[in-house]
Scaffold this motif. Structure first.
Motif, PDB file in Angstrom:
ATOM      1  N   ALA A  17     -73.552 -96.084  29.898  1.00  0.00           N
ATOM      2  CA  ALA A  17     -74.668 -95.216  29.524  1.00  0.00           C
ATOM      3  C   ALA A  17     -74.180 -93.840  29.092  1.00  0.00           C
ATOM      4  N   GLN A  19     -71.298 -93.044  27.783  1.00  0.00           N
ATOM      5  CA  GLN A  19     -70.671 -93.146  26.466  1.00  0.00           C
ATOM      6  C   GLN A  19     -71.737 -93.345  25.387  1.00  0.00           C
ATOM      7  N   ALA A  20     -72.788 -94.096  25.692  1.00  0.00           N
ATOM      8  CA  ALA A  20     -73.844 -94.356  24.711  1.00  0.00           C
ATOM      9  C   ALA A  20     -74.594 -93.089  24.321  1.00  0.00           C
ATOM     10  N   VAL A  21     -74.776 -92.178  25.261  1.00  0.00           N
ATOM     11  CA  VAL A  21     -75.518 -90.957  24.936  1.00  0.00           C
ATOM     12  C   VAL A  21     -74.628 -89.850  24.385  1.00  0.00           C
ATOM     13  N   GLU A  24     -72.239 -91.579  19.231  1.00  0.00           N
ATOM     14  CA  GLU A  24     -73.180 -92.310  18.377  1.00  0.00           C
ATOM     15  C   GLU A  24     -72.621 -93.661  17.918  1.00  0.00           C
ATOM     16  N   LYS A  27     -72.808 -96.089  20.729  1.00  0.00           N
ATOM     17  CA  LYS A  27     -74.210 -96.461  20.957  1.00  0.00           C
ATOM     18  C   LYS A  27     -74.657 -97.519  19.960  1.00  0.00           C
ATOM     19  N   GLN A  28     -74.294 -97.360  18.702  1.00  0.00           N
ATOM     20  CA  GLN A  28     -74.679 -98.324  17.687  1.00  0.00           C
ATOM     21  C   GLN A  28     -74.051 -99.697  17.957  1.00  0.00           C
ATOM     22  N   VAL A  31     -75.946-101.232  20.968  1.00  0.00           N
ATOM     23  CA  VAL A  31     -77.271-101.731  20.590  1.00  0.00           C
ATOM     24  C   VAL A  31     -77.138-103.036  19.795  1.00  0.00           C
ATOM     25  N   ILE A  85     -80.872-100.342  26.788  1.00  0.00           N
ATOM     26  CA  ILE A  85     -80.054-100.360  25.575  1.00  0.00           C
ATOM     27  C   ILE A  85     -80.939-100.446  24.338  1.00  0.00           C
ATOM     28  N   PHE A  88     -82.120 -97.101  23.579  1.00  0.00           N
ATOM     29  CA  PHE A  88     -81.087 -96.286  22.933  1.00  0.00           C
ATOM     30  C   PHE A  88     -81.155 -96.452  21.421  1.00  0.00           C
TER      31      PHE A  88
END
Length: 110
Positions: A17, A19-21, A24, A27-28, A31, A85, A88
Motif C-alpha cells: 500500500a 508503495q502504491a500511494v 505511480e 500503482k498502475q 491495479v 487496489i 487505487f
C-alpha cells in the motif's frame, strides 16, 4: 486465520500500500495485475483458491469446495485488499474540485 498469519499478511500489505500511494508506476502495475504484484511481496493466495478477472477488471476469488475456516478468512482478507487496489485505480471524477469542510456559522458557536 491464525493471528500470526494475519499479522504477517498485514505487514506485507503495508509495504504494498505504501508503495502504491508513493509510486505511480507501481500503482498502475498493481491495479493491472494485483495477484501477481502482491506475489512479489510474498503474498500469495491460499492453496486451491482460484482467481478470475471479471467485469471492469475486478478479481473474483473462488475457494475450493470444503475450504477450511482459515482459508475462508484469508480469502476475505484478500477480497478487502483487492477492493482497496481497485480504488487505487479509480480516478477522481471531481479532479480540480477542492474538498473543504463547510465554514461554521456564528449560530454553530452557541
Amino acid at each position: 486465520m491464525k493471528h500470526k498469519r494475519k499479522t504477517e499478511l498485514d505487514e506485507k500489505w503495508k509495504q504494498v500500500a505504501t508503495q502504491a500511494v508513493t509510486q505511480e508506476e507501481f500503482k498502475q502495475r498493481l491495479v493491472a495485475n494485483p495477484v501477481s504484484v502482491m506475489g512479489e511481496f510474498e503474498i500469495h493466495l491460499p492453496e486451491g483458491v482460484e482467481a478470475k478477472v471479471g467485469i471492469e477488471g475486478a478479481v473474483k476469488l473462488f475457494p475450493p469446495d470444503g475450504a477450511s475456516e482459515d482459508v475462508l478468512e484469508e480469502v476475505q482478507w484478500w477480497k478487502w485488499r483487492l477492493d482497496m487496489i481497485r480504488q487505487f485505480g479509480r480516478e477522481d471524477k471531481y479532479t480540480g474540485v477542492k474538498h473543504t469542510m463547510p465554514e461554521s456559522s456564528d449560530e454553530d458557536d452557541v
